[in-house]
Motif scaffolding. Structure first.
Motif, PDB file in Angstrom:
ATOM      1  N   TYR A 111       3.694   9.855   5.376  1.00 34.21           N
ATOM      2  CA  TYR A 111       4.112   8.454   5.513  1.00 34.21           C
ATOM      3  C   TYR A 111       3.535   7.653   4.368  1.00 34.21           C
ATOM      4  CZ  TYR A 111       5.292   9.999  10.213  1.00 34.21           C
ATOM      5  OH  TYR A 111       5.826  10.675  11.278  1.00 34.21           O
ATOM      6  N   ARG A 112       4.370   6.796   3.783  1.00 29.12           N
ATOM      7  CA  ARG A 112       3.941   5.931   2.681  1.00 29.12           C
ATOM      8  C   ARG A 112       3.392   4.627   3.242  1.00 29.12           C
ATOM      9  NH1 ARG A 112       5.846   6.172  -2.695  1.00 29.12           N
ATOM     10  NH2 ARG A 112       7.026   8.050  -3.216  1.00 29.12           N
ATOM     11  N   GLY A 113       2.136   4.331   2.972  1.00 29.00           N
ATOM     12  CA  GLY A 113       1.549   3.066   3.381  1.00 29.00           C
ATOM     13  C   GLY A 113       0.953   3.098   4.775  1.00 29.00           C
ATOM     14  N   ARG A 114      -0.082   2.271   4.963  1.00 29.03           N
ATOM     15  CA  ARG A 114      -0.781   2.216   6.238  1.00 29.03           C
ATOM     16  C   ARG A 114       0.139   1.698   7.350  1.00 29.03           C
ATOM     17  NH1 ARG A 114      -4.898   4.247   8.965  1.00 29.03           N
ATOM     18  NH2 ARG A 114      -6.089   4.248   7.015  1.00 29.03           N
ATOM     19  N   GLY A 158       0.800  -1.224   0.000  1.00 30.75           N
ATOM     20  CA  GLY A 158       0.000   0.000   0.000  1.00 30.75           C
ATOM     21  C   GLY A 158       0.824   1.260   0.000  1.00 30.75           C
ATOM     22  N   LEU A 159       2.014   1.223  -0.619  1.00 28.34           N
ATOM     23  CA  LEU A 159       2.885   2.399  -0.609  1.00 28.34           C
ATOM     24  C   LEU A 159       2.405   3.486  -1.546  1.00 28.34           C
ATOM     25  CD1 LEU A 159       6.374   0.629  -0.538  1.00 28.34           C
ATOM     26  CD2 LEU A 159       4.978   1.409   1.372  1.00 28.34           C
ATOM     27  N   SER A 160       1.404   3.187  -2.357  1.00 34.68           N
ATOM     28  CA  SER A 160       0.860   4.221  -3.241  1.00 34.68           C
ATOM     29  C   SER A 160      -0.036   5.190  -2.487  1.00 34.68           C
ATOM     30  CB  SER A 160       0.069   3.561  -4.375  1.00 34.68           C
ATOM     31  OG  SER A 160      -0.977   2.743  -3.841  1.00 34.68           O
ATOM     32  N   VAL A 161      -0.461   4.818  -1.275  1.00 36.16           N
ATOM     33  CA  VAL A 161      -1.332   5.667  -0.461  1.00 36.16           C
ATOM     34  C   VAL A 161      -0.465   6.379   0.575  1.00 36.16           C
ATOM     35  CG1 VAL A 161      -3.350   5.735   1.052  1.00 36.16           C
ATOM     36  CG2 VAL A 161      -3.203   4.019  -0.761  1.00 36.16           C
ATOM     37  N   THR A 162      -0.609   7.699   0.668  1.00 42.31           N
ATOM     38  CA  THR A 162       0.176   8.490   1.617  1.00 42.31           C
ATOM     39  C   THR A 162      -0.720   9.034   2.716  1.00 42.31           C
ATOM     40  OG1 THR A 162      -0.093  10.492   0.275  1.00 42.31           O
ATOM     41  CG2 THR A 162       1.874   9.141  -0.116  1.00 42.31           C
TER      42      THR A 162
END
Length: 355
Positions: free
Chosen positions: A270-273, A255-259
């Motif tokens: 932060y990158r990812g949950r 999930g690194l596409s979500v910041t």
């Protein structure tokens, strides 16, 4: 040097030897390959079946293995470790002075062994024939001159002496091998930790990515630093251990596409949950919460806005105070005559001596 000059220095037979000098896991000397030693380790007494990654963590923790399990099979395992490291030094570190390292290791071991035996003689009062340990020296001397001890010595004179001597020699041989392996590991530097990181990385790859990596191994080993410094990265993916972008499927999996941003931490992104959730327990976030006068408890994990955190703290503080008041109101006390009062009324009357 052109091709004709190169042929005079490196023959075709030498090139064949170079291709087979290292195993696939060693990657031309970048990592170590202890798979054979791992198989020997999990078959030893006193050990459990662990993965190869876990073995790389504990392969030099010889103190974790019980002394009773250090038999001839264990000595064979240590000899296998030492032989592999000696071969690895010769293949990947040809300038390493192995005879000097072995000589220094033996000298250091003999010194440590002599100090250990001296300390054991000073501290431990142990009767070998009777297999008894004494706390006081007077008791130990009285036992050594007793008739019971003399009878035991006479009965076990031959067999016990032979077995005692063999145990000492065996323990010294095991300790020497352990010391030698630990010296070799120190000389390797970060090779073990690098190998562990590489194994963990490869376990996260798909079969196609593994095959592609094996196909391009020569390019990975001999590529120029200037070429790898500017890796093609149109999607702006995070870089892996080798300085290249991580696979896109791994990027999506974590999930690194979500910041996510945290206002309390100065609008840090932060990158990812996973990274976002983890930062709530880090010292930076806890310190910023203390500056706001709010305890960094589990209730506030997930709250990144300053206004929301202050509002939640005001509500929690009010509920806590109301709960304290309710305890005074709803707790009931009974006097000797059976009259029921609230907690506050009861203690007021009691202080006045009315009940």
């Amino acid at each position: 040097i052109d091709d004709t000059e190169l042929e005079t220095f490196v023959s075709e037979g030498d090139m064949d030897k170079l291709e087979t000098m290292f195993s696939g896991d060693e990657r031309f000397g970048r990592y170590v390959d202890l798979n054979e030693q791992h198989k020997l380790y999990i078959n030893l007494k006193g050990t459990s079946t662990i993965s190869y990654v876990e073995y790389l963590n504990v392969c030099t923790r010889f103190g974790d293995i019980p002394a009773a399990a250090k038999d001839n099979l264990y000595a064979e395992y240590l000899r296998s470790l030492a032989a592999y490291f000696e071969s690895y030094f010769a293949r990947s570190m040809p300038l390493f002075d192995l005879p000097k390292a072995q000589r220094e290791a033996d000298e250091a071991f003999e010194k440590e062994w002599a100090e250990r035996k001296e300390n054991e003689m000073d501290v431990e009062l142990f009767c070998e024939p009777c297999q008894r340990t004494f706390e006081k020296e007077t008791t130990y001397k009285a036992h050594m001159s007793s008739r019971k001890h003399q009878k035991t010595v006479d009965r076990l004179a031959k067999s016990t002496c032979a077995k005692s001597e063999s145990r000492v020699d065996h323990a010294k041989r095991i300790a020497r091998l352990e010391h030698k392996v630990q010296c070799y590991v120190r000389a390797l530097g970060s090779k073990l930790s690098d190998t562990r990181a590489n194994v963990q990385r490869r376990q996260a790859l798909t079969e196609d990515e593994r095959m592609h990596e094996l196909h391009d191994v020569d390019e990975i080993e001999y590529s120029d630093d200037a070429d790898t410094a500017h890796a093609y990265n149109p999607l702006n993916l995070p870089l892996g251990w080798d300085g290249k972008p991580i696979p896109f499927w791994l990027y999506k999996l974590h999930g690194l596409s979500v910041t996510f941003s945290c206002e309390i931490c100065g609008n840090s992104v932060y990158r990812g949950r996973s990274a976002y959730e983890r930062h709530f327990q880090e010292p930076r976030h806890a310190s910023n919460m203390r500056r706001l006068g709010i305890p960094n408890t589990r209730q506030f994990h997930g709250v990144a806005s300053i206004s929301e955190a202050l509002e939640l703290w005001a509500r929690v503080d009010a509920e806590k105070k109301a709960e304290d008041v309710d305890n005074d109101t709803f707790e009931e006390y009974e006097d000797a005559e059976g009259n029921v009062f609230s907690k506050k009324t009861y203690f007021d009357l009691k202080r006045q001596g009315l009940i």
